[in-house]
Design an enzyme around this catalytic site. Structure first.
Site, PDB file in Angstrom:
ATOM      1  N   HIS A   1     -25.912   8.355  37.946  1.00 39.20           N
ATOM      2  CA  HIS A   1     -26.388   9.571  37.270  1.00 39.20           C
ATOM      3  C   HIS A   1     -27.177   9.280  35.996  1.00 39.20           C
ATOM      4  O   HIS A   1     -27.729  10.203  35.394  1.00 39.20           O
ATOM      5  CB  HIS A   1     -25.218  10.521  36.984  1.00 39.20           C
ATOM      6  CG  HIS A   1     -24.358  10.141  35.834  1.00 39.20           C
ATOM      7  ND1 HIS A   1     -24.413  10.772  34.610  1.00 39.20           N
ATOM      8  CD2 HIS A   1     -23.393   9.193  35.709  1.00 39.20           C
ATOM      9  CE1 HIS A   1     -23.523  10.247  33.791  1.00 39.20           C
ATOM     10  NE2 HIS A   1     -22.893   9.281  34.425  1.00 39.20           N
TER      11      HIS A   1
ATOM     12  N   CYS B   1     -18.797  11.466  26.239  1.00 40.48           N
ATOM     13  CA  CYS B   1     -17.367  11.284  26.479  1.00 40.48           C
ATOM     14  C   CYS B   1     -16.531  11.682  25.272  1.00 40.48           C
ATOM     15  O   CYS B   1     -15.303  11.725  25.347  1.00 40.48           O
ATOM     16  CB  CYS B   1     -17.078   9.838  26.862  1.00 40.48           C
ATOM     17  SG  CYS B   1     -17.897   9.370  28.401  1.00 40.48           S
TER      18      CYS B   1
END
Length: 382
Positions: free
Chosen positions: A198, A328
């Site tokens: 991705h 994240c």
């Protein structure tokens, strides 16, 4: 309001070629690749073609050295958790991705010793610092290829030579490097290398781990015999095929894109450093001629006396999709561990702009017009 997406280091928009090649494998060619009948074997052949294509693109000696995973995070966990045991020693850097740092914190609680190497002001790990940290118990060194927040490219070939000198296994997380710089695992001298689809205009949900054929790596997920018995689970055929196609297209355009994005980034950085007081470029310096220690597509600024989260929200309200660091850490109020390692003060708000295939120079020209005004407004609130 038109949105301008400037967070490609977080994830990328799929390209048409990668999207379209998946579709038949959801509805028509949907057979389980591990089955013995012809219908399934057709899917298996497609997987092996994709494996060979990706393995060749990173310079692997054999296609069987590439193992598909669900993500780069899984691949990183596989290496770290499978090659450590109580009393062993692992070396990494202070600026690694959380998919390295958090598994290592877990392993420390299991009795593994970890050294987190400091970096230079530009975010570089030096061979001398690495060698000084090696002990008789060191079993693994893991240093990321390119940093996802500040774009620093590490001297992986030099670092791996230090590891080989001491007969220590070497892993690199190359998720942010893939598609932006040349990767050749043999020239780098690495034992393990992590990549993900991705980040190169492919689908989410598939990554891969290169494992040198001369190295033994225990299975991480147990169950079926997929991935030659090392990674159980039904293969996501559409995602794997799409990964290979996305990477093929990305690498075909890579050199042209590097030059294009470098030019866009350089012009923008020069404008911001002049027009915004208290602005600093984090990571290696950028010059009119591309710097070999820096990714072309990542720009990271810190601005004195502003709140980074407020900056991201205000930019979003005006149609600019950026970040303050790794996706994240979304929702976290913690200051970036990467910037802390560089010695950046927590009083400075950070902004990461990461460019991609679909960005144009006018995107950053518009941001360069609005950003000084937004920062001035934020400082007025203090």
């Amino acid at each position: 309001m038109n949105k301008i997406y400037l967070d490609n280091a977080s994830t990328t928009q799929m390209i048409d070629e990668a999207y379209e090649i998946m579709l038949p494998h959801f509805k028509q060619n949907f057979a389980n690749a591990s089955s013995v009948y012809k219908f399934g074997k057709e899917s298996k052949r497609e997987i092996e073609k994709a494996r060979e294509s990706i393995a060749n693109s990173i310079g692997a000696k054999f296609s069987r050295e590439l193992y598909f995973t669900a993500s780069g995070t899984e691949a990183n966990n596989w290496v770290l958790k499978s090659l450590s045991k109580k009393g062993s020693h692992i070396i990494t850097s202070q600026i690694e991705h959380h998919s390295i740092l958090k598994p290592l914190k877990f392993l420390e609680r299991q009795g593994v010793s970890v050294t987190y190497l400091p970096v230079t002001k530009d975010g570089l790990v030096t061979p001398e610092v690495l060698e000084s940290a090696i002990t008789g118990n060191t079993s693994l060194i893991s240093i990321m290829f390119a940093n996802n927040e500040i774009g620093t490219i590490q001297p992986i070939a030099e670092l791996s030579k230090v590891a080989k000198k001491h007969n220590i296994l070497f892993h690199t997380d190359a998720v942010s490097a893939l598609g932006s710089i040349n990767i050749n695992v043999q020239e780098l001298g690495v034992d393990f290398l992590t990549i993900s689809a991705h980040k190169v205009y492919g689908p989410k949900g598939v990554g891969a781990l290169y494992v040198n054929s001369n190295v033994e790596l225990p299975a991480f997920i147990h169950g079926g015999a997929q991935e030659r018995g090392r990674r159980a689970g039904t293969e996501p055929v559409p995602l794997i095929i799409s990964f290979a196609k996305a990477l093929e297209v990305c690498l075909t355009n890579m050199e042209t894109e590097k030059k294009r994005l470098h030019s866009i980034a350089y012009n923008f950085i020069e404008k911001i450093l002049v027009t915004v007081s208290g602005s600093n470029l984090n990571g290696p310096p950028i010059t009119a001629i591309e710097n070999i220690n820096r990714l072309s597509n990542i720009i990271n600024f810190s601005f004195e006396n502003i709140n980074g989260e407020d900056l991201i929200i205000m930019l979003d309200n005006e149609g600019f999709i950026c970040s303050s660091g790794s996706a994240c850490t979304a929702g976290s109020l913690e200051f970036s561990h990467v910037l802390t390692a560089l010695g950046i003060s927590e009083n400075a708000g950070s902004l990461r702009i990461s460019l991609g295939l679909f960005n144009r120079e006018e995107d950053l020209e518009k941001l360069a017009e609005r950003l000084p005004l937004i920062i001035e407004k934020l400082r007025g609130y203090l």
